[in-house]
Design a protein around this motif. Structure first.
Motif, mmCIF file in Angstrom:
data_model
loop_
_atom_site.group_PDB
_atom_site.id
_atom_site.type_symbol
_atom_site.label_atom_id
_atom_site.label_comp_id
_atom_site.label_asym_id
_atom_site.label_seq_id
_atom_site.Cartn_x
_atom_site.Cartn_y
_atom_site.Cartn_z
ATOM 1 N N CYS A 159 2.712 0.413 7.338
ATOM 2 C CA CYS A 159 2.858 0.387 5.886
ATOM 3 C C CYS A 159 3.816 1.495 5.475
ATOM 4 O O CYS A 159 3.892 2.538 6.121
ATOM 5 N N SER A 165 3.843 2.687 0.095
ATOM 6 C CA SER A 165 2.592 2.070 -0.341
ATOM 7 C C SER A 165 2.315 2.369 -1.810
ATOM 8 O O SER A 165 2.800 3.355 -2.366
ATOM 9 N N SER A 176 -1.792 -1.660 -2.327
ATOM 10 C CA SER A 176 -1.644 -1.920 -0.891
ATOM 11 C C SER A 176 -2.992 -2.083 -0.200
ATOM 12 O O SER A 176 -3.166 -2.974 0.641
ATOM 13 N N ASN A 208 -2.735 -4.847 2.764
ATOM 14 C CA ASN A 208 -3.355 -4.256 3.962
ATOM 15 C C ASN A 208 -4.576 -5.032 4.443
ATOM 16 O O ASN A 208 -4.686 -5.348 5.632
ATOM 17 N N LYS A 254 -5.560 -2.253 7.403
ATOM 18 C CA LYS A 254 -4.661 -3.060 8.241
ATOM 19 C C LYS A 254 -5.306 -3.407 9.575
ATOM 20 O O LYS A 254 -4.936 -4.389 10.211
ATOM 21 N N THR A 292 3.582 -3.635 5.473
ATOM 22 C CA THR A 292 3.235 -3.810 4.071
ATOM 23 C C THR A 292 3.879 -2.729 3.213
ATOM 24 O O THR A 292 4.061 -1.595 3.657
ATOM 25 N N THR A 293 4.221 -3.088 1.988
ATOM 26 C CA THR A 293 4.841 -2.134 1.073
ATOM 27 C C THR A 293 4.521 -2.498 -0.372
ATOM 28 O O THR A 293 4.443 -3.685 -0.711
ATOM 29 N N SER A 349 2.708 -5.903 -1.712
ATOM 30 C CA SER A 349 1.342 -5.847 -2.233
ATOM 31 C C SER A 349 1.241 -6.414 -3.637
ATOM 32 O O SER A 349 0.147 -6.674 -4.125
#
Length: 551
Positions: free
Chosen positions: A317, A320, A324, A329, A418, A466-467, A485
């Motif tokens: 990630c 974030s 998130s 996540n 995650k 993820t961001t 997210s």
């Protein structure tokens, strides 16, 4: 959007704002009314009860901070009134390794098309590497890159040059600065595979770095381990290695690290030492011949069906935000559980972003020895950070804080989602290789590129990233799938984001539905059916982690 606020865990004493809320607004949730004493921006949190100075704030069911003043129910949490705090942890003899294995019947007969290697691994790509043993060889890498990339058809077509030409022409004909600023030029960057000399080779990647000498010997040894991880990686067909000769990162160390990861290593590997070869022209000429021969051999590889158990996902990630931990996540956490139930491997890294959830992860380790190793790595890492005048509590970036992650424990508790819910099969120190199916913990920094670089070096042939704020991070040899997210980010940065999980925030999709959708996307990417944004843009980020001082 079905709700405007959310309680992540029943034991929490905060609610997360899913949209901007106004001071004085009455929020109805769980049969209770909350009058907001402040404006609350989306992604931020407000209290569900009165707290006195020093009282604990609970989110995700764990301690995430202590208030620094008396606060009323409905107060927004800020960096001024909340300070980082996290639960302690210890190694228990009791193992908590039972988990609710998800239903994977929809995928049990599915395969992906990958590149099969002699060691039994399967790649999601087929790359040739050019690797320097020391930064002194970086210029030679540039020379080789210039000689190979465009002629072999690996260049990327873009309109930036034409845009610059247009602006130059305008300036030369008397355009004012305001005219230049108002000029509209459409720019599109894309790869053209039609002219590739070696159509079955996805690319030639040049792993430039600034290490290999200076620093401490441990840094050189660790670098050799990382480079060995890339050379033996299932996405790599072979490599050309350039050594100066006198550096700390000796070729003999690299060869030992390669053997450690693959005792029967048989990929084509060409090693050239400049101080032995002599003239630069001779070095480059020999490197070109050997690399071309290697590419011809690599081109003989073709994609074939492989079980999903051959996929190893790295979890990452970066940039974030406050969503998130409640959308992207946990969604990839469910994807992780699905892949593990199918016999695959998953890597959860970024140890500074596991602060506050150590007990849960320690208890999930399948053996006490693994739990003790995790605890030792965490404690040693934090101690070294504190000795350098920092600490895990200083992990959140300005962007994290602005978007709701105001303590490290809040950020960490969300980041740990995650990893799903499965047992931890092994704890690895950087840059060790993943050898067991299941959830693996890998000690890395929280830095996006350093951690992604490390996960791939340990064997990840796909990365889920993820961001909440947006970041272009990619990797030279492994596809990095970007997952937003929130929908606003997905729409704003659609050129670098592949998947949107803002649908969870908006109530259009469950975490499980999103996680299943992501697994299907992973299979398509692993089969070469989808080219992710980071690959499309040639985002080849590679930063080895230096753990020591410089001498």
């Amino acid at each position: 959007m079905k709700h405007i606020v959310l309680k992540v865990n029943p034991n929490d004493n905060v609610l997360v704002a899913l949209t901007d809320l106004n001071k004085g607004e009455v929020i109805h949730y769980g049969g209770e009314d909350f009058v907001l004493s402040d404006n609350v921006q989306a992604k931020h949190k407000f209290l569900t009860q009165d707290l006195s100075k020093g009282d604990e704030v609970i989110m995700y069911g764990v301690l995430v901070g202590k208030v620094q003043e008396d606060l009323k129910k409905g107060s927004v949490l800020t960096t001024a009134n909340l300070k980082h705090a996290a639960l302690g942890f210890e190694t228990s003899e009791e193992r908590k390794t039972t988990w609710n294995t998800p239903d994977v019947s929809a995928w049990k007969d599915k395969t992906f098309k990958g590149y099969h290697r002699a060691d039994g691994s399967v790649g999601t790509g087929n790359y040739w590497l050019v690797v320097p043993m020391v930064f002194c060889e970086n210029r030679n890498l540039d020379v080789l890159k210039e000689a190979l990339i465009e002629p072999l058809g690996y260049g990327r077509k873009n309109d930036y040059l034409s845009q610059a030409d247009k602006l130059i022409a305008m300036y030369r004909t008397g355009a004012k600065p305001s005219d230049l600023l108002e000029t509209e030029v459409f720019v599109e960057t894309q790869s053209d595979k039609s002219n590739r000399v070696f159509p079955n080779v996805d690319g030639i990647k040049f792993l430039k770095h600034d290490g290999g000498c200076g620093g401490i010997r441990q840094d050189a040894e660790t670098l050799c381990g990382l480079l060995a991880g890339y050379i033996t990686h299932p996405n790599v067909a072979g490599a050309t290695v350039l050594s100066l000769g006198c550096q700390n990162a000796q070729v003999s160390i690299l060869q030992k690290e390669i053997a450690k990861r693959d005792a029967n290593f048989s990929k084509p590997l060409y090693i050239l030492e400049q101080q032995q070869v002599g003239k630069e022209a001779d070095l480059i000429s020999e490197a070109l011949k050997q690399t071309m021969a290697g590419l011809a051999q690599a081109n003989e590889n073709v994609r074939k069906d492989a079980p999903l158990s051959k996929i190893t996902i790295g979890l990452e990630c970066g940039g974030s935000d406050g969503f998130s931990g409640i959308s992207a996540n946990p969604a990839i956490g469910y994807t992780s559980d699905l892949l593990i139930a199918l016999g695959g491997s998953v890597i959860l890294a970024e140890f500074p972003e596991l602060c506050g959830v150590e007990q849960n992860l320690s208890d999930r380790c399948i053996t006490v020895n693994e739990a003790e190793r995790f605890s030792n790595l965490m404690r040693t890492y934090e101690q070294r950070a504190e000795e350098a005048g920092s600490g895990f509590d200083m992990n959140p970036s300005p962007g994290n804080i602005k978007d709701g992650l105001i303590t490290d424990a809040i950020k960490s508790a969300g980041a740990a989602k995650k990893g799903g819910t499965s047992p931890v099969v092994e704890v690895l120190d950087y840059p060790e290789k993943v050898t067991k199916p299941g959830l693996n913990l890998l000690c890395t920094p929280g830095n996006d590129v350093e951690s992604t670089t490390a996960e791939v070096g340990s064997g990840a042939n796909v990365v889920l990233f993820t961001t909440g704020l947006g970041t272009p991070t990619g990797n030279p040899i492994t596809p990095v799938i970007k997952i937003s997210s929130n929908t606003a980010l997905f729409n704003k940065m659609s050129d670098i984001i592949d998947i949107n999980t803002g649908t969870i925030i908006e109530g259009e999709e469950t975490i499980e539905e999103a996680g299943a959708r992501i697994l299907d996307y992973v299979i398509a990417v692993a089969s070469g059916e989808i080219e992710v944004s980071a690959v499309k843009h040639g985002q080849d980020d590679f930063i080895p982690w230096k753990r020591g001082v410089s001498l």
